[in-house]
Design an enzyme around this catalytic site. Structure first.
Site, PDB file in Angstrom:
ATOM      1  N   GLY A   1      -0.369  -6.723   5.746  1.00  0.00           N
ATOM      2  CA  GLY A   1      -0.935  -8.051   6.005  1.00  0.00           C
ATOM      3  C   GLY A   1      -1.046  -8.877   4.747  1.00  0.00           C
TER       4      GLY A   1
ATOM      5  CG  ASP B   1       8.026  -4.418   8.317  1.00  0.00           C
ATOM      6  OD1 ASP B   1       7.170  -3.705   7.761  1.00  0.00           O
ATOM      7  OD2 ASP B   1       7.806  -5.053   9.367  1.00  0.00           O
TER       8      ASP B   1
END
EC number: 2.7.1.168
Length: 339
Positions: free
Chosen positions: A18, A160
């Protein structure tokens, strides 16, 4: 060249997830600790001579066929494939290509293991192998980020893409202007093996759109409590990295539980009654702590547990609607080969 294949690893978000979203890291800097695992996105690219472009994603029941041209407009059908193709033509070939592209994932979409970004990395790598493009890990990850976050406008972070390209255990630093530093961690083999022995990965059978959760988180960053929780999550990434090097598994478990609590402060939609029930079930059956991997609200959860109690936890979870997923930590990022 007739056929190119790529295999791209998915990742577990251990801590700091996050803080890699630009709304946060552009101002405060983000830190993320993650590790790739033995679950993959598989891609096959086959050159064609008939002027066709075929996109085939059997695991999502999606198939599209087009006449080859320089730009494919988005129409809601495998737009992520078309956006990758459009950038390859625009940035590199300057002319249309003809090929078939086939992909599938070892896990369902919306599972919290970074699947969509991993897919983009794998497809870019296939084109790079085919066209001999001079793209290293940073270049592939940055291009994947731009395609997903800017060209397609999908809200999310950058961890990612970099996890998929570099592979292994990584501590990542996210700065403004899309500047990223990836620090590969030399984790001893026995520590990685012990971490596997202490981890249970469980698919909740609840899939969700990560972009919806990340959009909600973005709206909460103006809230003081949410911002403080984000700062805490960032510090957790540093502390967990240090604990990992020390093989301090007790501290790892404490940080994992703390991060899960902070994650729920940032956005109330990252959890729900079913996830809380599963979490309590895991704790009642020997888990020290746990959290969702990725944005939250479903997908995979992972738990730290005493290895002597691991079987009892697995047995309890197998009675639920999801399934326990075997895995191991991997050292390699995306790889490609020709046949």
């Amino acid at each position: 060249m007739k056929t190119i294949r790529t295999q791209t690893p998915l990742r577990l978000g251990l801590a700091g997830g996050g803080t890699d979203i630009n709304l946060y890291c552009d101002k405060y800097t983000g830190y993320v600790l993650n590790a790739t695992i033995s679950l993959y996105i598989h891609c096959t690219l086959i050159k064609r001579e008939d002027g066709k472009i075929i996109f085939d994603s059997p695991d999502t029941n999606s198939y599209c066929e087009y006449e080859s041209k320089e730009f494919l407009g988005n129409d809601g059908k495998l737009d992520i494939f078309k956006s990758i193709y459009n950038r390859i033509v625009k940035d590199f070939t300057k002319k249309p290509l003809s090929f078939s592209l086939h992909t599938y994932s070892d896990v369902p979409s919306g599972s919290g293991l970074g699947g969509s970004s991993t897919l983009v990395v794998g497809v870019i790598k296939a084109f790079a192998e085919w066209l001999n493009l001079p793209l290293g890990e940073y270049e592939i990850a940055k291009l994947a980020y731009e395609i997903e976050r800017e060209d397609l406008g999908i809200v999310g972070g950058a961890q990612d893409q970099y996890a998929a390209t570099f592979g292994g255990f990584n501590f990542m630093e996210f700065y403004n202007n899309k500047r990223v530093i990836v620090n590969p961690l030399r984790i001893k083999n026995w520590i990685a093996s012990e971490l596997e022995a202490r981890t249970v990965l469980y698919f909740t059978n609840i899939t969700r759109e990560a972009k919806d959760i990340e959009e909600h988180k973005k709206g909460k960053l103006g809230d003081e409590k949410s911002l403080e929780a984000m700062h805490a999550i960032k510090q957790d990434a540093i502390k967990m990295k240090e604990a990992l090097f020390r093989a301090d598994f007790g501290t790892l478990a404490q940080i994992l539980g703390k991060s899960w609590r902070s994650k729920k402060i940032i956005s109330e939609i990252v959890s729900n009654d079913e996830l809380e029930r599963i979490y309590k079930l895991a704790i009642d059956n020997g888990a020290y702590s746990g959290k969702t991997s990725g944005a939250g609200a479903g997908g995979f959860m992972f738990f730290f547990v005493d290895p002597t109690k691991k079987y009892n936890l697995i047995k309890a979870l197998r009675k639920e609607q999801g399934y326990v997923q075997d895995f191991s930590f991997t050292k390699e990022g995306v790889k490609s080969w020709r046949i």
